[in-house]
Scaffold this motif. Structure first.
Motif, short mmCIF file in Angstrom:
data_model
loop_
_atom_site.label_atom_id
_atom_site.label_comp_id
_atom_site.label_asym_id
_atom_site.label_seq_id
_atom_site.Cartn_x
_atom_site.Cartn_y
_atom_site.Cartn_z
N LYS A 49 0.83 -1.20 0.00
CA LYS A 49 0.00 0.00 0.00
C LYS A 49 0.87 1.25 0.00
CE LYS A 49 -0.80 -0.27 5.03
NZ LYS A 49 -1.86 -0.37 6.08
N TYR A 50 0.34 2.29 -0.63
CA TYR A 50 0.99 3.60 -0.62
C TYR A 50 0.13 4.56 0.18
CZ TYR A 50 2.54 8.21 -1.92
OH TYR A 50 2.97 9.50 -1.85
N LEU A 51 0.76 5.15 1.19
CA LEU A 51 0.06 6.14 2.01
C LEU A 51 0.67 7.53 1.81
CD1 LEU A 51 -0.27 4.04 5.29
CD2 LEU A 51 -1.83 4.15 3.35
N SER A 52 1.99 7.60 1.87
CA SER A 52 2.70 8.86 1.68
C SER A 52 4.19 8.54 1.62
CB SER A 52 2.41 9.84 2.82
OG SER A 52 2.91 9.32 4.04
N GLY A 53 5.01 9.57 1.39
CA GLY A 53 6.45 9.38 1.43
C GLY A 53 7.00 8.85 0.12
N SER A 54 7.95 7.94 0.21
CA SER A 54 8.63 7.41 -0.97
C SER A 54 7.62 6.87 -1.97
CB SER A 54 9.59 6.30 -0.56
OG SER A 54 10.12 5.67 -1.72
N THR A 55 7.83 7.21 -3.23
CA THR A 55 6.88 6.78 -4.26
C THR A 55 7.07 5.33 -4.66
OG1 THR A 55 8.36 7.60 -5.98
CG2 THR A 55 6.65 9.12 -5.18
N LEU A 56 8.18 4.72 -4.29
CA LEU A 56 8.41 3.31 -4.57
C LEU A 56 8.08 2.51 -3.32
CD1 LEU A 56 9.39 1.24 -6.66
CD2 LEU A 56 11.68 1.49 -5.69
N VAL A 57 7.11 1.64 -3.46
CA VAL A 57 6.64 0.87 -2.32
C VAL A 57 6.97 -0.60 -2.54
CG1 VAL A 57 4.63 0.23 -0.95
CG2 VAL A 57 4.72 2.49 -2.04
N LYS A 58 7.56 -1.21 -1.54
CA LYS A 58 7.87 -2.63 -1.64
C LYS A 58 6.87 -3.43 -0.84
CE LYS A 58 12.79 -2.03 -2.58
NZ LYS A 58 12.60 -2.39 -4.02
N GLY A 59 6.48 -4.58 -1.41
CA GLY A 59 5.49 -5.42 -0.76
C GLY A 59 5.98 -6.83 -0.54
N ILE A 60 5.04 -7.72 -0.33
CA ILE A 60 5.39 -9.11 -0.09
C ILE A 60 5.64 -9.84 -1.41
CG2 ILE A 60 4.07 -9.17 2.06
CD1 ILE A 60 1.89 -10.72 0.53
N ASN A 61 6.28 -10.99 -1.30
CA ASN A 61 6.52 -11.87 -2.46
C ASN A 61 7.31 -11.21 -3.58
OD1 ASN A 61 4.94 -13.66 -0.99
ND2 ASN A 61 3.10 -13.29 -2.21
N GLY A 62 8.13 -10.21 -3.27
CA GLY A 62 8.99 -9.59 -4.26
C GLY A 62 8.33 -8.54 -5.13
#
Lengths: 114, 115
Positions: A49-62
């Motif tokens: 999920k993207y809430l704020s801050g860095s525009t690149l968001v890392k999630g689960i499973n790569g």
């Protein structure tokens, strides 16, 4: 009203290839953005999920996604997919108004073959 | 931690019959959602509860659908009478406080077929 458009209904790829699932949203104000995955006969599971801050968001499973405000996009990427990534992927936006239910896109079916 | 539980997993009924679905959210989660997912589409909110009060039911077809959340825990969604277009997967989700940034946790869903 806010809406979400997933540009591809189906994306077939070979195992170990990179993949991008595209998502555009419509909103004139700040948004929270989500990607969920749904495996066959299962409920939805949050990928990132993207809430704020860095525009690149890392999630689960790569998986990772990049928020692009000027293009109102939130595309999901994975550099190398596995057979087990075969599933339905949903992009969603959280409205900035009373009530917090998510507004989902129609989904993208990712099919990974060997 | 136990996830969101739903039952039954599958239900087949004739049109004009009634049906009920049950949901048990994650313990301690104040907010509960019912979504309808029609084949080929994303989930769409039917109703949202905060504890045992309704926050949003603007998309609930109130002439045939009803829902309640007893004591702010379990919830039941009922359809009476069912129509063919009610064939869908009904998903229950919960979140800890109902904030916009909160993660919603989904149950496995109930697949309803109306014949």
């Amino acid at each position: 009203a806010q809406s979400v458009t997933q540009l591809d209904s189906q994306v077939p790829v070979f195992e170990e290839a990179p993949v991008e699932l595209r998502c555009n949203y419509s909103s004139s104000v700040s948004v929270y953005l989500f990607w969920y995955v749904q495996y066959p006969n299962q409920g939805l599971q949050l990928l990132l999920k993207y809430l704020s801050g860095s525009t690149l968001v890392k999630g689960i499973n790569g998986f990772e996604a990049e928020f692009n405000k000027s293009q109102t996009s939130f595309h999901l990427r994975k550099p190398s997919v596995h057979i087990s990534d075969t599933a339905e992927y949903f992009c969603a936006v959280s409205p900035n108004q009373a009530g917090t239910a998510l507004i989902f896109g129609k989904g993208t079916t990712l099919s990974v073959s060997s | 931690e136990a996830g969101v539980a739903q039952s039954p997993r599958y239900k087949i009924i004739e049109k004009r019959q009634s049906v009920a679905f049950w949901c048990n959210p994650i313990s301690g989660h104040a907010t509960l959602y019912w979504y309808q997912q029609i084949l080929g589409q994303g989930p769409k909110l039917l109703i949202q509860f905060q504890n045992n009060g309704v926050v949003d039911d603007s998309q609930l077809p109130k002439d045939r659908f009803s829902a309640e959340r007893l004591k702010g825990v379990d919830s039941t969604l009922k359809i009476q009478p069912a129509k063919l277009e009610d064939s869908a997967v009904y998903l229950c989700a919960s979140s800890i406080a109902g904030g916009r940034a909160d993660t919603q946790y989904f149950g496995p869903g109930t697949r309803l077929t109306v014949l």
